[in-house]
Structure formats: C-alpha cells, structure tokens
Design a protein around this motif. Sequence first.
Motif: not given
Length: 303
Positions: A114-118
Amino acid sequence: MATAGLTVDEQKAVEEFQQAVVAPSMSKLVILDFWAEWCGPCKALTPVLEKVAASYADKGVMLAKINVDENKFIASQFQVQSIPTVYAIFQGKPVADLTSARTESQLGQILDQLLEKLPIGAGVEEPKQDIEPLLAMGEDVLSQGDGERAAGIFAQIADMAPDNAEAVGGLIRALVLADHLPEAEAALAGVPEAMASDPAIERASSALALAKDKPDDSEADALKAAVAANPKDHQARFDLASAMIASGDHDGAAEHLLTIIEADKDWNEGAARAKLLSLFEVVGLENEWVSATRRKLSAILFG
C-alpha cells in the motif's frame, strides 16, 4: 441549520470518527480496528496491530480502534458483521481489508504494498474528500427512508463544509423526506448563487417542488374517487400521481403516470413523462427502482 435526527451518541460517534480516523487519514494510512472487550481474537490481535503500527509510524501509518459496542452506528456504516474486522483507510476511504492478516509479516507485506502505491504524507488536493465517508453515511440513511436522522447527518456535514453542494443538497432532500418543507425552503433559499446550478442542488430543488404537491387527505380521496369513476380522466390521474409522489408513494405514482403515457404519451405536452423523469432525478438515476421503472417507460414508448 437543523441538527435534529441523530441521537447524542450518534452525533458524538460521527464527530469522534471524523477526528480520530477521517482527518488523520488525509495524509496518513490508518489501520482501523473494529473490536470489543468480549472478543478473544480481538485481544490476541491487538498487540500485533499495535506493534506493526508503531514500527511503521515513521512511514505514515497509525492505528485507530473502534469499540463496536460503544460505536454501533459507525460499525453499521462499515457493515461490520464479525470482529475483529480491520481496514486500511486512506483519505477517508477503505483501501484494503486487513482482517485476514493476523501476523506481523502478513500485515507488513500488505502495508508495504500500500505504501508503494499511495501518496502518504502528500496531503490532500481536494478537501471535499475529508467528508466523503460522512456524505455516504448520510445518503445511506436517506435511502433507508429516515429523513430525520439523515437531516441531522447532512446538517453536521454542511456545518463542516458549507460550500459543499452535496451536503447542502442532501440536507434539503432529507428535510423534504422528513416533511419539514419550510426548513427545506429556507435551506434552498440560502444556497449561494454560484452553487445553485450544481446538480446536487437542482436535484434537491426538484424534490422540494414535487413535495409541495401534497394535498390533504380529503383532496387525495377525491382524486382517487375521480380516477375510479373515470379511468380516462388523465388530469385527475396526473394530480393523484403528483400527490402520491409528495407522500412518498413512488410505486403508485409511477403506475399512474405510466398509465397516462401508455394511453396518450403526448397528453398535456408530455406532462406525465416530464413528471416521471423529475421523479427519477429526485430518487437518483443510479437507483435500482429508477432503472426498473425506466425500462417500463421504454417498453411503452418504444415497445
């Protein structure tokens, strides 16, 4: 603006959810944990969530907990059926269901993805996202036919964001549903000119206009008798349909309007069709009832 409709506990729950979850989720990834004191699996999961949230804190992750016994209203909006239920929330929206992840490694793997995308920490370009979950909450209550409670929800949102057309329009529609027409008229009159052409306000204005057609019981009975005595009296049937719309009987109103259209689609310059389309707009073009009724209309017009 009106604030009736929510209980004290529900008002407190909405405010606390806004402060504890929605607001921080504008720039952070919030792990939202639904739990209860009596839930054994919840107690086992809590230290895992706390440890993972702490280890990811410098990456913009935080933990928020919702006790379902104390916050049944919020839990119901997320349709929580069992606990523990865990979501990842970003900018007010659920972006992942973390319920099945019960170990640090499982949670860490999902969070890393998630942190890679958001754009964590990037802020919010559109402040209106701040109230999006609350707007959805209001619309859900409105769709259930509870105008009083919906009015309370939308009134609070409108206080938070007075320039948000969806909030103001929702408040007006809720007041109409709750039969508070003078308050609805006052709210509509107070809409700034720049907002008046917004689809949400136009929809609310249509709802108010239709509601003003509501007759007293004796007038309604007279219209029913007139239609029964002469089924070809399109004006009486049209007036009866208008009265039914104002009373919330959409099925009955649509049946009468479709009857007129089937008999004479051009009657009174297409008044029955125009009234039905106004009803569609008020109910919501994406509503299942509207879709089904629109198919009936198409079958009459083009079948």
